[in-house]
Write a protein that holds these residues in place. Structure first.
Motif, PDB file in Angstrom:
ATOM      1  N   ALA A 409      77.802  33.736 -11.282  1.00 38.19           N
ATOM      2  CA  ALA A 409      78.568  34.937 -10.960  1.00 38.19           C
ATOM      3  C   ALA A 409      77.958  36.193 -11.548  1.00 38.19           C
ATOM      4  O   ALA A 409      77.887  37.244 -10.868  1.00 38.19           O
ATOM      5  N   ASN A 421      83.449  40.734 -13.579  1.00 37.85           N
ATOM      6  CA  ASN A 421      84.834  40.258 -13.502  1.00 37.85           C
ATOM      7  C   ASN A 421      85.358  40.292 -12.072  1.00 37.85           C
ATOM      8  O   ASN A 421      86.256  39.527 -11.710  1.00 37.85           O
ATOM      9  N   ASP A 424      84.089  37.076 -10.692  1.00 41.93           N
ATOM     10  CA  ASP A 424      84.826  35.990 -11.338  1.00 41.93           C
ATOM     11  C   ASP A 424      86.208  35.796 -10.717  1.00 41.93           C
ATOM     12  O   ASP A 424      86.670  34.662 -10.521  1.00 41.93           O
ATOM     13  N   ASP A 427      85.724  34.088  -7.397  1.00 45.06           N
ATOM     14  CA  ASP A 427      85.349  32.687  -7.611  1.00 45.06           C
ATOM     15  C   ASP A 427      86.535  31.860  -8.081  1.00 45.06           C
ATOM     16  O   ASP A 427      86.644  30.665  -7.751  1.00 45.06           O
ATOM     17  N   SER A 428      87.450  32.467  -8.848  1.00 51.61           N
ATOM     18  CA  SER A 428      88.600  31.726  -9.369  1.00 51.61           C
ATOM     19  C   SER A 428      89.476  31.210  -8.230  1.00 51.61           C
ATOM     20  O   SER A 428      90.006  30.092  -8.301  1.00 51.61           O
TER      21      SER A 428
END
Length: 572
Positions: A409, A421, A424, A427-428
């Motif tokens: 990432a 972030n 991220d 991706d979460s």
């Protein structure tokens, strides 16, 4: 002021209610527009329903073993048809909808590094079933077995010639000489204007991809999968020629008459359907025959499909083996093998495959292990869709290389000038989908009531309770197995198991080197990508005997009747 793309999108929504899309079949012909987004499954290719009437994963059940027809065909969803340079695409002349509105597309491998497939001149030797320099002799014939891991995204091939194991290097075809890329070849083939299929870049050719998933949908029909047959014929021809040119093994073949065998991998759930197995066997048989012809034109391929000759130069009928069984073939004969429940997570470019199964070792009645299958789920959650999710949510151009390792990432954010972030967070969401698929299969296996009779239970065919306390053996395989994001998802699945059962529950990861100590030059990462192909070089009859999900009956629990004491002791 809205951009022209946004204005066009608003106009399409006003006219059709959804973004307009075009479906392209494997034969390249346009299909009718698909249903509105709320009527489609978003990301579930297939997940097997739980025996007790529930589901092993959150997707809708479909006993055909595949998703909807529109998911299986090569749909264009807000991006150009995939190929080295998107040749032959009429979509380039149409406005492209915004990435943010593009739903999850049917898979087509992206190779945006400027590469193309080229068949080298020396591959013509692969038309013959004997070494080009073979002159006959008195030496005993040699059994040569080819294992073809025909993947949704990429194909891998390994060959076992006598005692020698040869992973096929595709760099002469793809131009990719990287350590991980050279042992895979992408799943597409070119079709010229006169109906010839080939691996070469031509101005008047178009690219045919999505070659595996549609053939599963064809099971039970007599439709000819032309592009798939042509592609596999080229794969087999090149693999045989590569073996002949091998500096060490090739010279051994000159004095030996070769006896060929061929094994193909098949997805786990579709393998339980006899019509799918027979279709894969027919495709393998006809592709083997076509590998020896001079001209791969549509008319010749169609004729071969209709005739379907039994004698194609193979010693036995092609073997069709569940892919996960091929993946664990080395484990089944290794000292670390143990009986009982296991799980496998296969992370490919297109799909995430999760399966739970038992290992039952041979006894006096069995010559090979038995593998009863309990649950399996297939989701469009491979590394291709990880990239698609990132590019779509960040409104980036759809351009990446599916053959390359997934970029972390932070590196991805730096490349595109985004905040780490931000990536991220995107991706979460993806991690949660992967973790949910894994957790549902594992928990569905733990809580289901389907097993076998008490006699079979003693043979280890039912998931015993001790495995949840001592640790569930789990394999993590596939080209995406080294990606940190999927490891996070697997850890989340383990935490879910801990929450449901208790602090003693855990996953027990099984590390395997499918190439063994004899081939240290390949390393574990390359070996991990070749696991299925290597397993398929074993004798299909000796790998394992699969017990399909449908043959595992619900457990019969015996209730003891209360016996009156007078019946035992009589009247006193």
């Amino acid at each position: 002021m809205k951009s022209w793309k946004e204005q066009l999108r608003d106009a399409k929504r006003a006219l059709f209610g959804v973004t307009s899309k075009v479906t392209v079949r494997q034969d390249g012909k346009p299909d009718v527009p698909e249903a509105p987004a709320h009527d489609r499954r978003d990301d579930a290719l297939h997940s097997k329903p739980a025996p007790s009437g529930g589901r092993a994963s959150g997707g809708a059940s479909n006993r055909s073993g595949v998703g909807t027809a529109s998911m299986m065909r090569g749909r264009v969803d807000g991006e150009k048809p995939v190929g080295p340079s998107h040749a032959g695409s009429s979509s380039e002349n149409r406005p492209t909808p915004s990435n943010r509105t593009a739903p999850t597309p049917v898979f087509r491998p992206r190779i945006d590094a400027g590469r193309s497939l080229v068949m080298p001149d020396w591959s013509d030797a692969g038309r013959s079933l004997q070494h080009p320099d073979y002159q006959g002799g008195r030496a005993a014939p040699m059994v040569v077995r080819i294992g073809v891991d025909f993947g949704t995204a990429f194909t891998k091939v390994a060959i076992r010639a006598g005692v020698d194991l040869v992973p096929v290097d595709w760099s002469a075809v793809t131009g990719d000489e990287s350590p991980t890329g050279r042992y895979v070849t992408p799943g597409f083939v070119c079709r010229t204007s006169n109906g010839e299929y080939c691996w070469r870049r031509l101005a008047d050719s178009d690219i045919r991809g999505n070659l595996k998933l549609p053939v599963i949908e064809m099971a039970g029909s007599d439709e000819c999968p032309t592009a798939t047959l042509a592609y596999l014929a080229l794969v087999i021809r090149y693999a045989r020629a590569f073996l002949y040119r091998h500096p060490e093994v090739g010279r051994k073949l000159v004095a030996r008459s070769l006896r060929w065998e061929l094994n193909f991998g098949c997805p786990t759930e579709p393998h339980e359907r006899p019509e799918v197995v027979e279709l894969f066997r027919r495709i393998a048989r006809i592709a083997w025959r076509l590998a020896g012809v001079d001209d791969l034109r549509e008319s010749n391929i169609a004729a071969a499909w209709r005739n379907d000759e039994a004698d194609v130069g193979l010693e036995t009928e092609p073997g069709v083996v569940p892919e996960f069984v091929a993946q664990i073939a080395g484990y089944l004969v290794s000292p670390q093998v143990s009986e009982g429940l296991h799980a496998l997570i296969d992370i490919g470019a297109a799909t995430l495959d999760v399966a739970t199964f038992n290992v039952v070792l041979p006894n006096n009645q069995d010559s090979s292990p038995r593998v009863p299958i309990f649950f399996s789920a297939v989701r469009l959650l491979g590394t291709h869709y990880l990239y698609h999710n990132r590019h779509s949510k960040l409104d980036l151009d759809f351009a990446w290389d599916d053959a390359a390792p997934v970029e972390p990432a932070d590196g991805f954010a730096k490349r595109y000038g985004r905040r780490p972030n931000e990536v991220d967070t995107i991706d979460s969401e993806f991690v949660n989908k992967v973790a949910k698929c894994i957790a549902n299969v594992i928990d569905g296996t733990r809580t289901n009531t389907r097993g076998v009779t008490e006699q079979r239970t003693r043979l280890g065919e039912y998931p015993k309770g001790s495995v949840w306390r001592e640790g569930l053996p789990i394999f993590v395989t596939g080209g995406g197995s080294g990606c940190e994001l999927y490891r996070r998802a697997i850890e989340a699945g383990q935490l879910d198991l801990l929450r449901r059962i208790g602090s003693s529950s855990r996953f027990r990861f099984i590390e395997m080197d499918p190439l063994g100590a004899k081939f240290p030059q390949f390393g574990t990462e390359i070996g991990g990508r070749l696991t299925v192909a290597i397993g398929l070089t074993e004798d299909a009859e000796n790998i394992a005997r699969v017990v399909p999900h449908r043959d595992i009956e619900p457990i019969t629990r015996t209730v003891k009747e209360r016996v009156d004491h007078t019946e035992l002791y009589g009247d006193r």
